[in-house]
Motif scaffolding. Sequence first.
Motif, PDB file in Angstrom:
ATOM      1  N   SER A  45      -4.410  -5.739   6.566  1.00 62.18           N
ATOM      2  CA  SER A  45      -5.483  -6.538   5.993  1.00 62.18           C
ATOM      3  C   SER A  45      -5.407  -6.590   4.469  1.00 62.18           C
ATOM      4  O   SER A  45      -4.848  -5.704   3.837  1.00 62.18           O
ATOM      5  N   MET A  46      -6.016  -7.625   3.918  1.00 63.30           N
ATOM      6  CA  MET A  46      -6.164  -7.727   2.468  1.00 63.30           C
ATOM      7  C   MET A  46      -7.422  -6.980   2.011  1.00 63.30           C
ATOM      8  O   MET A  46      -7.614  -6.744   0.834  1.00 63.30           O
ATOM      9  N   VAL A  47      -8.294  -6.632   2.947  1.00 67.92           N
ATOM     10  CA  VAL A  47      -9.511  -5.879   2.632  1.00 67.92           C
ATOM     11  C   VAL A  47      -9.096  -4.425   2.426  1.00 67.92           C
ATOM     12  O   VAL A  47      -8.654  -3.760   3.351  1.00 67.92           O
ATOM     13  N   GLU A  48      -9.232  -3.946   1.190  1.00 68.74           N
ATOM     14  CA  GLU A  48      -8.725  -2.620   0.844  1.00 68.74           C
ATOM     15  C   GLU A  48      -9.769  -1.731   0.187  1.00 68.74           C
ATOM     16  O   GLU A  48      -9.442  -0.834  -0.561  1.00 68.74           O
ATOM     17  N   THR A  49     -11.029  -1.981   0.476  1.00 73.98           N
ATOM     18  CA  THR A  49     -12.072  -1.151  -0.133  1.00 73.98           C
ATOM     19  C   THR A  49     -12.140   0.200   0.566  1.00 73.98           C
ATOM     20  O   THR A  49     -11.760   0.335   1.733  1.00 73.98           O
ATOM     21  N   TYR A  64      -3.281   1.971   8.490  1.00 73.75           N
ATOM     22  CA  TYR A  64      -3.905   0.898   7.710  1.00 73.75           C
ATOM     23  C   TYR A  64      -2.911   0.462   6.648  1.00 73.75           C
ATOM     24  O   TYR A  64      -2.462   1.282   5.846  1.00 73.75           O
ATOM     25  N   LEU A  65      -2.557  -0.820   6.663  1.00 76.67           N
ATOM     26  CA  LEU A  65      -1.607  -1.359   5.693  1.00 76.67           C
ATOM     27  C   LEU A  65      -2.197  -2.560   4.981  1.00 76.67           C
ATOM     28  O   LEU A  65      -2.980  -3.310   5.560  1.00 76.67           O
ATOM     29  N   ASP A  90       0.717   6.576   1.376  1.00 72.97           N
ATOM     30  CA  ASP A  90       0.180   7.145   0.136  1.00 72.97           C
ATOM     31  C   ASP A  90      -1.036   6.340  -0.312  1.00 72.97           C
ATOM     32  O   ASP A  90      -2.006   6.890  -0.821  1.00 72.97           O
ATOM     33  N   PHE A  91      -0.979   5.018  -0.095  1.00 75.35           N
ATOM     34  CA  PHE A  91      -2.095   4.131  -0.433  1.00 75.35           C
ATOM     35  C   PHE A  91      -3.362   4.575   0.300  1.00 75.35           C
ATOM     36  O   PHE A  91      -4.416   4.762  -0.293  1.00 75.35           O
ATOM     37  N   LEU A  92      -3.245   4.769   1.613  1.00 74.63           N
ATOM     38  CA  LEU A  92      -4.390   5.157   2.432  1.00 74.63           C
ATOM     39  C   LEU A  92      -4.899   6.537   2.040  1.00 74.63           C
ATOM     40  O   LEU A  92      -6.096   6.745   1.859  1.00 74.63           O
ATOM     41  N   THR A  93      -4.000   7.465   1.869  1.00 81.40           N
ATOM     42  CA  THR A  93      -4.371   8.819   1.464  1.00 81.40           C
ATOM     43  C   THR A  93      -5.077   8.791   0.111  1.00 81.40           C
ATOM     44  O   THR A  93      -6.088   9.457  -0.090  1.00 81.40           O
ATOM     45  N   GLY A  94      -4.564   7.988  -0.824  1.00 81.70           N
ATOM     46  CA  GLY A  94      -5.184   7.856  -2.140  1.00 81.70           C
ATOM     47  C   GLY A  94      -6.599   7.319  -2.057  1.00 81.70           C
ATOM     48  O   GLY A  94      -7.507   7.803  -2.744  1.00 81.70           O
TER      49      GLY A  94
END
Length: 184
Positions: A45-49, A64-65, A90-94
């Motif tokens: 998704s582009m939703v990344e909040t 989640y990507l 790393d994105f999700l963990t961050g």
Amino acid sequence: MIRKLDKKALPDILLLDIDMPDMDGYETMAWLKANHPGIAVLVVSMVETDEAITRMLRLGVKGYLSKDIEEEDIHKALQAISNKGYYYTDFLTGKLIDALQNDEVERGEVAEQLIWNQISENELKFLKLACSEMKYDEIAEKMFLSPKTVDGYRAALFTKFNIKNRQGLVLFAIKNKLVKVEDI
């Protein structure tokens, strides 16, 4: 999307977006969890909040990507979900760490969700039985599995959660609310 699922040939892994017509990703994920809990879901998704990510984790997604990823990242994620049962970048963990540091999400909820997302249904069944007085061969018999398969579940849980023995497994299960003390 729900009408297109073939009940005779359900997918092992489903790709899901949050922003969809008719039913959004949250509603779809809640429906999938209630009706087809065996389907692993990877959100793209582009939703990344932080709120969106933690909400989807609570609903039980396995990864989640962001939509702007490379094709090889999707392959990696699908392979990881297939092999390990989850995929955290790393994105999700961050995002989760940021949420924790900003007190947007209770620490226990995120830790609990991360644990639930790493454990398969059969591993959870095994874990609950391992918290009883049953021997491993009795657990295998009760689960209609071979003793080697049960040993595989035990080894996988020991590795995933850095557990060294059965007592540690029981303490881990109780501490993380995977079993209730009164059920033991």
